[in-house]
Design a protein around this motif. Structure first.
Motif, mmCIF file in Angstrom:
data_model
loop_
_atom_site.group_PDB
_atom_site.id
_atom_site.type_symbol
_atom_site.label_atom_id
_atom_site.label_comp_id
_atom_site.label_asym_id
_atom_site.label_seq_id
_atom_site.Cartn_x
_atom_site.Cartn_y
_atom_site.Cartn_z
ATOM 1 N N HIS A 353 54.412 57.325 1.428
ATOM 2 C CA HIS A 353 53.810 56.219 0.676
ATOM 3 C C HIS A 353 54.700 55.836 -0.508
ATOM 4 O O HIS A 353 54.974 54.663 -0.748
ATOM 5 N N SER A 354 55.184 56.858 -1.231
ATOM 6 C CA SER A 354 55.991 56.554 -2.431
ATOM 7 C C SER A 354 57.340 55.940 -2.046
ATOM 8 O O SER A 354 57.813 55.013 -2.705
ATOM 9 N N HIS A 355 57.950 56.421 -0.955
ATOM 10 C CA HIS A 355 59.227 55.845 -0.521
ATOM 11 C C HIS A 355 59.055 54.415 -0.021
ATOM 12 O O HIS A 355 59.895 53.549 -0.287
ATOM 13 N N LEU A 356 57.941 54.159 0.703
ATOM 14 C CA LEU A 356 57.683 52.788 1.153
ATOM 15 C C LEU A 356 57.441 51.876 -0.048
ATOM 16 O O LEU A 356 57.878 50.723 -0.064
ATOM 17 N N GLY A 357 56.754 52.416 -1.059
ATOM 18 C CA GLY A 357 56.513 51.655 -2.289
ATOM 19 C C GLY A 357 57.814 51.274 -2.967
ATOM 20 O O GLY A 357 57.978 50.137 -3.437
ATOM 21 N N MET A 358 58.770 52.205 -2.999
ATOM 22 C CA MET A 358 60.081 51.913 -3.612
ATOM 23 C C MET A 358 60.788 50.783 -2.859
ATOM 24 O O MET A 358 61.469 49.953 -3.451
ATOM 25 N N LEU A 359 60.587 50.749 -1.513
ATOM 26 C CA LEU A 359 61.207 49.673 -0.726
ATOM 27 C C LEU A 359 60.542 48.329 -1.023
ATOM 28 O O LEU A 359 61.205 47.308 -1.159
ATOM 29 N N VAL A 360 59.199 48.358 -1.112
ATOM 30 C CA VAL A 360 58.454 47.122 -1.384
ATOM 31 C C VAL A 360 58.861 46.539 -2.740
ATOM 32 O O VAL A 360 59.017 45.324 -2.896
ATOM 33 N N PHE A 361 59.038 47.417 -3.739
ATOM 34 C CA PHE A 361 59.343 46.959 -5.105
ATOM 35 C C PHE A 361 60.840 47.006 -5.424
ATOM 36 O O PHE A 361 61.227 47.056 -6.582
ATOM 37 N N ARG A 362 61.660 46.988 -4.369
ATOM 38 C CA ARG A 362 63.102 47.157 -4.571
ATOM 39 C C ARG A 362 63.683 46.076 -5.489
ATOM 40 O O ARG A 362 64.443 46.368 -6.403
ATOM 41 N N GLU A 363 63.280 44.819 -5.241
ATOM 42 C CA GLU A 363 63.821 43.723 -6.067
ATOM 43 C C GLU A 363 63.450 43.909 -7.532
ATOM 44 O O GLU A 363 64.271 43.727 -8.429
ATOM 45 N N GLU A 364 62.181 44.295 -7.761
ATOM 46 C CA GLU A 364 61.706 44.509 -9.133
ATOM 47 C C GLU A 364 62.511 45.618 -9.816
ATOM 48 O O GLU A 364 62.921 45.497 -10.969
ATOM 49 N N ILE A 365 62.780 46.678 -9.055
ATOM 50 C CA ILE A 365 63.532 47.827 -9.603
ATOM 51 C C ILE A 365 64.969 47.391 -9.920
ATOM 52 O O ILE A 365 65.515 47.707 -10.985
ATOM 53 N N GLU A 366 65.571 46.632 -8.980
ATOM 54 C CA GLU A 366 66.967 46.194 -9.189
ATOM 55 C C GLU A 366 67.075 45.266 -10.407
ATOM 56 O O GLU A 366 68.020 45.361 -11.191
ATOM 57 N N THR A 367 66.081 44.365 -10.569
ATOM 58 C CA THR A 367 66.068 43.461 -11.730
ATOM 59 C C THR A 367 65.993 44.270 -13.024
ATOM 60 O O THR A 367 66.709 44.012 -13.991
ATOM 61 N N HIS A 368 65.122 45.288 -13.012
ATOM 62 C CA HIS A 368 64.959 46.156 -14.186
ATOM 63 C C HIS A 368 66.275 46.868 -14.512
ATOM 64 O O HIS A 368 66.714 46.884 -15.674
ATOM 65 N N LEU A 369 66.916 47.441 -13.476
ATOM 66 C CA LEU A 369 68.180 48.169 -13.701
ATOM 67 C C LEU A 369 69.267 47.221 -14.213
ATOM 68 O O LEU A 369 70.070 47.584 -15.071
ATOM 69 N N HIS A 370 69.257 46.002 -13.670
ATOM 70 C CA HIS A 370 70.233 45.000 -14.086
ATOM 71 C C HIS A 370 70.048 44.669 -15.579
ATOM 72 O O HIS A 370 71.016 44.609 -16.342
ATOM 73 N N LYS A 371 68.782 44.489 -15.990
ATOM 74 C CA LYS A 371 68.475 44.198 -17.399
ATOM 75 C C LYS A 371 68.907 45.355 -18.292
ATOM 76 O O LYS A 371 69.464 45.160 -19.364
ATOM 77 N N GLN A 372 68.611 46.586 -17.832
ATOM 78 C CA GLN A 372 68.976 47.784 -18.608
ATOM 79 C C GLN A 372 70.482 47.841 -18.820
ATOM 80 O O GLN A 372 70.962 48.082 -19.924
ATOM 81 N N ALA A 373 71.218 47.586 -17.713
ATOM 82 C CA ALA A 373 72.686 47.648 -17.793
ATOM 83 C C ALA A 373 73.207 46.567 -18.736
ATOM 84 O O ALA A 373 74.111 46.803 -19.554
ATOM 85 N N TYR A 374 72.619 45.354 -18.657
ATOM 86 C CA TYR A 374 73.029 44.240 -19.506
ATOM 87 C C TYR A 374 72.798 44.584 -20.985
ATOM 88 O O TYR A 374 73.643 44.391 -21.838
ATOM 89 N N ARG A 375 71.579 45.183 -21.243
ATOM 90 C CA ARG A 375 71.229 45.547 -22.624
ATOM 91 C C ARG A 375 72.195 46.605 -23.155
ATOM 92 O O ARG A 375 72.685 46.517 -24.264
ATOM 93 N N THR A 376 72.503 47.598 -22.326
ATOM 94 C CA THR A 376 73.414 48.667 -22.749
ATOM 95 C C THR A 376 74.801 48.107 -23.048
ATOM 96 O O THR A 376 75.411 48.457 -24.055
ATOM 97 N N ASN A 377 75.264 47.195 -22.156
ATOM 98 C CA ASN A 377 76.592 46.575 -22.373
ATOM 99 C C ASN A 377 76.614 45.756 -23.669
ATOM 100 O O ASN A 377 77.555 45.794 -24.436
ATOM 101 N N SER A 378 75.526 44.995 -23.908
ATOM 102 C CA SER A 378 75.443 44.160 -25.119
ATOM 103 C C SER A 378 75.521 45.017 -26.361
ATOM 104 O O SER A 378 76.219 44.691 -27.331
ATOM 105 N N GLU A 379 74.790 46.138 -26.324
ATOM 106 C CA GLU A 379 74.785 47.036 -27.494
ATOM 107 C C GLU A 379 76.185 47.621 -27.716
ATOM 108 O O GLU A 379 76.642 47.750 -28.858
ATOM 109 N N ALA A 380 76.857 47.957 -26.593
ATOM 110 C CA ALA A 380 78.202 48.553 -26.716
ATOM 111 C C ALA A 380 79.187 47.539 -27.317
ATOM 112 O O ALA A 380 79.999 47.867 -28.182
ATOM 113 N N VAL A 381 79.066 46.269 -26.855
ATOM 114 C CA VAL A 381 79.949 45.226 -27.369
ATOM 115 C C VAL A 381 79.642 44.944 -28.832
ATOM 116 O O VAL A 381 80.525 44.809 -29.676
ATOM 117 N N GLY A 382 78.303 44.844 -29.151
ATOM 118 C CA GLY A 382 77.891 44.552 -30.532
ATOM 119 C C GLY A 382 78.321 45.661 -31.465
ATOM 120 O O GLY A 382 78.712 45.451 -32.602
#
Length: 382
Positions: A353-382
Motif C-alpha cells: 500500500h505504501s509503495h503504491l502510494g509513493m507511485l500515485v504521489f510521485r509527481e507531488e514528491i518530485e515537485t517537493h524535492l525540486h523546490k527543496q533543491a532550488y531553495r538550498t541552491n538559492s541559500e548557497a548562492v545568497g
C-alpha cells in the motif's frame, strides 16, 4: 491488543455466533436467578411480581480473550422503562493442556509427485527447474516431477530443459504429458494425477512461479495423510521487484528476495492453488470441476469440497513457499466477475500500500524535492 482486521458487525462464523448467544443466555440466568452474594436489590415490577429480563433487554457486550487464561465477557442489560443497567461479568477459563497422542512419523520413503501444469512460460520453467534441481534432486531425493504441457509452442524448449537436467544430474523421475489444447489448470492437474500408475502417492500441485524449500516438502509430508488430512499452505507472494528494490540499480538475486516483510510481499490468504494431498483422496472427491473456465475458481471449488467432506483441512502460512512476481495479463474472454477478480489480484500483486502510494504521489514528491533543491541552491548562492 489492537485491530488486526476491521471489526465485524455480526460474527460470520456460526460457532462464534453460537458462543455469543450462549453467553447472553448465561448472563440472563445470572440476573434472573441471582446468588446471595450478587450485588443487586430485588426489584419487583409495579404489579409486585419479580422482574424477569430476556434477550431483548441485552444492550451491549464486550469480550476479551487472554491466551493463557480464558475469555472474559462484560454484558449490559437494561429494561426500556428503567434507568438502571444490569452489568454481568462472566469468565470462561481455558482447561489445562491434555495429551492427545504421541507418535513416530517416518517420512524417509514418502515420495512426492509434484504436478506442474504449464503453457509457454519457458523462461519461468527454466528458473523453476533451477530451484527443483537444488531442492529436489540434490537435497530431498524423493521426488517425481509431472509436467502437463498445453499446446505445441514452447514444447521442444521444455523437453530440452528437462533433458539437460537429466544429463547433468542423472535424474529420470519425471513425466512430460503434452496436451494439444487450450490451457486449463484444473484439467492439467486432473490429467497429471490420473497419469500416475504406481498406486498411492502424495501429490503437490504446484505452479511454475512457485519457489519452495526442502523444509516445505517435509511439511507437506507431515500435514497430509490419506483418508484423514489434506494440506493447504498459505503462500507468501512477492511484490514486483522493480518497485520493491527501486532504489537499487538492479534487484538482488531471487534467493535474496525471499524474505517475509511487509514491503516485499504478502500472505496470499485468498489463494488455494498450492496444495498437498494424496491421490486417493483427490480421486475420491472427484478432482477439479471442469465446468469452471478461465481464471481462478476451480481451486476454491475443490477446497470447499474438502471443507464439506470428512477430511481435516490444514490451512496455515508456511515459511518455505513463495510465489515469485510475474507480469499478469487479464484475458478479454473472462466473464465480468472473473475479470474483476483478476484485476484485483493484479493490483494486490504489484506492491505494498505504501509503495503504491509513493507511485500515485510521485509527481507531488518530485515537485517537493525540486523546490527543496532550488531553495538550498538559492541559500548557497545568497
Amino acid at each position: 491488543m489492537g485491530l488486526t482486521r476491521h471489526p465485524e458487525e455480526k460474527p460470520v462464523r456460526k460457532d462464534k455466533r453460537d458462543e455469543l448467544v450462549e453467553v447472553i443466555e448465561a448472563g440472563l440466568e445470572v440476573i434472573n436467578n441471582p446468588d446471595e452474594d450478587d450485588e443487586q436489590e430485588e426489584e419487583d415490577s409495579p404489579l409486585g411480581e419479580k422482574m424477569m429480563f430476556n434477550e431483548n433487554d441485552f444492550i451491549e457486550g464486550y469480550y476479551r480473550t487472554e491466551r493463557d487464561k480464558g475469555t472474559q465477557y462484560e454484558l449490559f442489560f437494561k429494561k426500556a422503562d428503567l434507568m438502571e443497567y444490569r452489568h454481568v461479568t462472566l469468565f470462561r477459563p481455558f482447561g489445562p493442556l491434555m495429551k492427545v497422542k504421541s507418535e513416530m512419523i517416518d517420512i524417509t520413503r514418502s515420495i512426492i509427485n509434484i504436478i506442474v501444469p504449464l503453457a509457454e512460460r519457458t523462461e519461468a520453467f527454466a528458473q523453476f527447474m533451477q530451484n527443483f534441481r537444488d531442492v529436489c534432486i540434490h537435497q530431498d531425493k524423493r521426488i517425481h516431477l509431472t509436467v502437463v504441457y498445453f499446446g505445441k509452442e514452447g514444447l521442444s524448449k521444455v523437453k530440452s530443459i528437462l533433458e539437460s537436467v537429466t544429463s547433468e544430474s542423472n535424474f529420470h523421475n519425471y513425466t512430460l504429458i503434452p496436451l494439444n489444447e487450450e490451457f486449463n489448470r484444473g484439467q492439467g492437474l486432473n490429467v497429471g494425477a490420473q497419469a500416475w500408475d504406481k498406486g498411492e502417492v502424495l501429490m503437490f500441485f504446484c505452479d511454475v512461479d512457485i519457489y519452495f524449500s526442502a523444509e516445505f516438502l517435509n511439511s507437506c509430508r507431515l500435514n497430509a495423510e490419506p483418508g484423514k488430512k489434506v494440506f493447504y499452505p498459505v503462500v507468501f507472494s512477492l511484490y514486483n521487484p522493480a518497485i520493491v528494490y527501486a532504489s537499487q540499480d538492479v534487484p538482488p538475486p531471487v534467493e535474496q528476495q525471499l524474505v517475509h516483510k511487509k514491503d516485499s510481499g504478502f500472505w496470499r490468504d485468498f489463494g488455494f492453488g498450492m496444495t498437498c494431498q494424496y491421490r486417493s483422496d483427490f480421486l475420491t472427491i472427484g478432482g477439479f470441476d471442469m465446468e469452471v473456465k478461465g481464471w481462478g475458481g476451480e481451486d476454491v471449488h475443490l477446497y470447499r469440497k474438502y471443507l464439506h467432506g470428512d477430511l481435516i483441512v490444514i490451512r496455515t502460512p508456511v515459511p518455505g513457499l513463495f510465489h515469485l512476481w510475474h507480469e499478469k495479463r487479464c484475458a478479454d474472454e473472462l466473464t465480468p466477475e472473473q475479470y474483476r477478480m483478476c484485476i484485483q489480484s493484479k493490483a494486490m500483486n504489484e506492491a505494498s500500500h505504501s509503495h503504491l502510494g509513493m507511485l500515485v504521489f510521485r509527481e507531488e514528491i518530485e515537485t517537493h524535492l525540486h523546490k527543496q533543491a532550488y531553495r538550498t541552491n538559492s541559500e548557497a548562492v545568497g
